[in-house]
Design an enzyme around this catalytic site. Sequence first.
Site, mmCIF file in Angstrom:
data_model
loop_
_atom_site.group_PDB
_atom_site.id
_atom_site.type_symbol
_atom_site.label_atom_id
_atom_site.label_comp_id
_atom_site.label_asym_id
_atom_site.label_seq_id
_atom_site.Cartn_x
_atom_site.Cartn_y
_atom_site.Cartn_z
ATOM 1 N N GLU A 1 -0.965 -10.431 -6.108
ATOM 2 C CA GLU A 1 -0.887 -10.927 -7.340
ATOM 3 C C GLU A 1 -0.013 -10.575 -8.431
ATOM 4 O O GLU A 1 0.938 -11.190 -9.017
ATOM 5 C CB GLU A 1 -2.433 -11.387 -7.967
ATOM 6 C CG GLU A 1 -3.365 -12.094 -6.891
ATOM 7 C CD GLU A 1 -4.168 -11.089 -6.136
ATOM 8 O OE1 GLU A 1 -3.546 -10.127 -5.691
ATOM 9 O OE2 GLU A 1 -5.419 -11.330 -5.772
ATOM 10 N N CYS B 1 -5.778 -7.611 -11.352
ATOM 11 C CA CYS B 1 -5.036 -8.703 -11.295
ATOM 12 C C CYS B 1 -5.677 -9.766 -12.371
ATOM 13 O O CYS B 1 -4.794 -10.423 -13.110
ATOM 14 C CB CYS B 1 -5.040 -9.161 -9.963
ATOM 15 S SG CYS B 1 -4.160 -8.114 -8.972
ATOM 16 N N CYS C 1 -1.355 -4.896 -5.775
ATOM 17 C CA CYS C 1 -1.849 -6.172 -5.140
ATOM 18 C C CYS C 1 -0.656 -7.231 -5.297
ATOM 19 O O CYS C 1 0.265 -7.117 -5.946
ATOM 20 C CB CYS C 1 -2.812 -6.802 -5.940
ATOM 21 S SG CYS C 1 -4.453 -5.532 -6.160
ATOM 22 N N GLU D 1 0.891 -1.110 0.204
ATOM 23 C CA GLU D 1 -0.142 -0.011 -0.152
ATOM 24 C C GLU D 1 0.782 1.234 0.013
ATOM 25 O O GLU D 1 2.190 1.197 0.219
ATOM 26 C CB GLU D 1 -0.936 0.061 1.136
ATOM 27 C CG GLU D 1 -1.963 -1.114 1.075
ATOM 28 C CD GLU D 1 -2.837 -1.057 2.252
ATOM 29 O OE1 GLU D 1 -3.934 -2.168 2.200
ATOM 30 O OE2 GLU D 1 -2.744 -0.323 3.284
HETATM 31 ZN ZN ZN Z 1 -5.419 -6.779 -7.498
#
Ligand code: ZN
Length: 135
Positions: free
Chosen positions: A55, A93, A53, A44
Site C-alpha cells: 500500500e 499504511c 508494504c 521485504e
Molecule cells: Zn502496511
Amino acid sequence: MTKKQLFAAAAEALKNSYAPYSGYNVGAALLCSDGTVYTGVNVENASFPAGCCAERTAVFSAVADGHRDFTAIAIAAGKGGVAGDSAFPCGICRQVLSEFCDSDFKIYTGKSIDEISEFTLGELLPYSFGSANLR
Ligand SMILES: [Zn+2]
C-alpha cells in the site's frame, strides 16, 4: 474503474511482490481521482524493518509522480504469489493513507475478484491523528 478492475490490477501487481522471507505476497492498486492507477507490492529486506508494504509503495509512487488525490485502494494478498487472502492495510499504511485521504476513501480487499469486501478509511482508522492536530 470498478472495484473488480482495481482488485485485478492489485492481483496482477502481486506477481512482482518481493517476499522471500515471509512468502506472503501483496499487491495494491491505488486509484487517483483523475483515474490514474498506481500499483505497489510488498518489498521485504534481510533487515526486516527496512521492508515496505504494498500500500505504501503505491502511495509513494503516486506522490512521487505528482498525485495526492486518491479515491480507493485495492489489496490482493496471498502465499506463493497467488491472491487468496483478505488482507487489510497495517496500521502504518492506514496512517499513511490518512495523510492524503478523507474518511470516505474506499479500501477493497478480498480473497478473489468475486469476493471483494469494501471498507472506508474512517472505518479502519477512526479517531486518527492528522495534520489538523499540528495546526
Ligand atoms: Zn502496511
